[in-house]
Design an enzyme around this catalytic site. Structure first.
Site, PDB file in Angstrom:
ATOM      1  N   ASP A  34      14.337  -5.446   3.275  1.00  0.00           N
ATOM      2  CA  ASP A  34      13.459  -6.022   4.295  1.00  0.00           C
ATOM      3  C   ASP A  34      13.354  -7.518   4.039  1.00  0.00           C
ATOM      4  O   ASP A  34      13.304  -7.964   2.893  1.00  0.00           O
ATOM      5  CB  ASP A  34      12.082  -5.349   4.317  1.00  0.00           C
ATOM      6  CG  ASP A  34      11.350  -5.420   2.997  1.00  0.00           C
ATOM      7  OD1 ASP A  34      10.606  -6.393   2.776  1.00  0.00           O
ATOM      8  OD2 ASP A  34      11.497  -4.490   2.178  1.00  0.00           O
ATOM      9  N   GLU A  89      -1.844  -3.920   3.658  1.00  0.00           N
ATOM     10  CA  GLU A  89      -2.081  -4.068   2.221  1.00  0.00           C
ATOM     11  C   GLU A  89      -3.290  -4.934   1.884  1.00  0.00           C
ATOM     12  O   GLU A  89      -3.458  -5.331   0.727  1.00  0.00           O
ATOM     13  CB  GLU A  89      -0.830  -4.633   1.540  1.00  0.00           C
ATOM     14  CG  GLU A  89      -0.274  -5.889   2.176  1.00  0.00           C
ATOM     15  CD  GLU A  89       1.057  -6.329   1.557  1.00  0.00           C
ATOM     16  OE1 GLU A  89       1.003  -6.949   0.483  1.00  0.00           O
ATOM     17  OE2 GLU A  89       2.113  -6.026   2.137  1.00  0.00           O
TER      18      GLU A  89
END
Length: 273
Positions: A55, A145
């Site tokens: 990613d 997150e």
């Protein structure tokens, strides 16, 4: 008297000379041993058990996608590209990364970094305007997150709104990306219907405390890959999961492959179910 002293000295020399030689040999052995260097063979690159991918975002700068092929011994098959963050941020490298990664033949998907500074509706609008649904091979990922500005209840309320909007647009539930510490505090025993993309580094596969299964594992954030400056996240699909579950609309139509795609050295070995 002198004769007796001479005899005594001779006997002493005979008695102690072997020990002196032994001590000399012992010290000599120590010196030789100290200079000996043990050669340790470097550990061979490990083979990841599962389809490998990366990613990327603007943090990787300008990527030379023609050189991106492997991480260690593992062919790279898929790429998730950062598209948006919060209500206003659009990744400056997004469009270029998506276009060139697809030209290289990778399966490509997009992710949104979910912020607790703006509403779910505003964030979804940012994602929707940035990502062209028709260019996506993989189900979108929602990176969650942090919970700095909301209570846990407000987080879950807004996150669920965002997830519902993505599902309504794409026809499939998005994948949830997070870290073990955040998962254990906010997500444990929740979102059981969603695929989990877990970032855990070190030895051993991830184990979620609620028994939920992970679908994608980000097993290093310090990958070094030709064509990418600096470190990059490297991921693997759980070999116990159906790899096709992260595909958005099945495999791309191979009859429409361009010349560049045909030259790609690492076609994705996923078969349609």
């Amino acid at each position: 008297m002198k004769k007796y002293l001479s005899i005594i000295l001779s006997l002493l020399l005979l008695l102690f000379s072997p020990h002196v030689d032994a001590r000399k040999r012992k010290h000599h052995h120590r010196k030789v041993k100290a200079r000996t260097h043990i050669k340790v063979a470097p550990a061979p690159p490990r083979i990841v058990d599962g389809i490998c991918g990366i990613d990327v975002s603007h943090y990787q700068g300008t990527i030379d996608w023609e050189k991106v092929t492997h991480y260690e011994n593992n062919p790279i098959r898929f790429v998730y590209v950062k598209a948006t963050e919060g209500a206003t941020i659009k990744d400056e490298c997004y469009s270029r990364n998506v276009m060139l990664a697809k030209e290289k033949g990778f399966l490509v998907g997009s992710y949104h970094f979910f912020s607790t500074k703006s509403s779910a509706e505003e964030q979804f609008e940012n994602f929707k305007q940035t990502v062209n649904k028709d260019t996506q091979d993989l189900i979108p990922v929602v990176d969650i997150e942090e919970c700095k500005y909301w209570t846990a209840d407000t987080l879950h309320k807004n996150l669920q709104i965002f997830l519902n909007e993505v599902e309504a647009l794409y026809g499939k539930k998005p994948v949830l990306y997070t870290m073990p510490s955040f998962y254990n505090r906010y997500l444990v025993d929740r979102y059981k219907d969603y695929k989990i993309f877990i970032a855990q580094y070190g030895d051993g596969n991830p184990v979620l405390p609620d028994g939920n299964n992970w679908h994608i594992w980000q097993y290093t954030r310090k990958g070094r890959i030709d064509g990418i400056r600096g470190n990059v996240d490297v991921n693997a699909i759980n070999p116990e999961c159906d790899h096709n579950e992260i595909l958005l609309n099945g495999l791309p139509d191979t009859n429409k492959s361009t010349a560049k795609k045909e030259q790609a050295p690492n076609p994705v070995p996923i078969t349609a179910s």
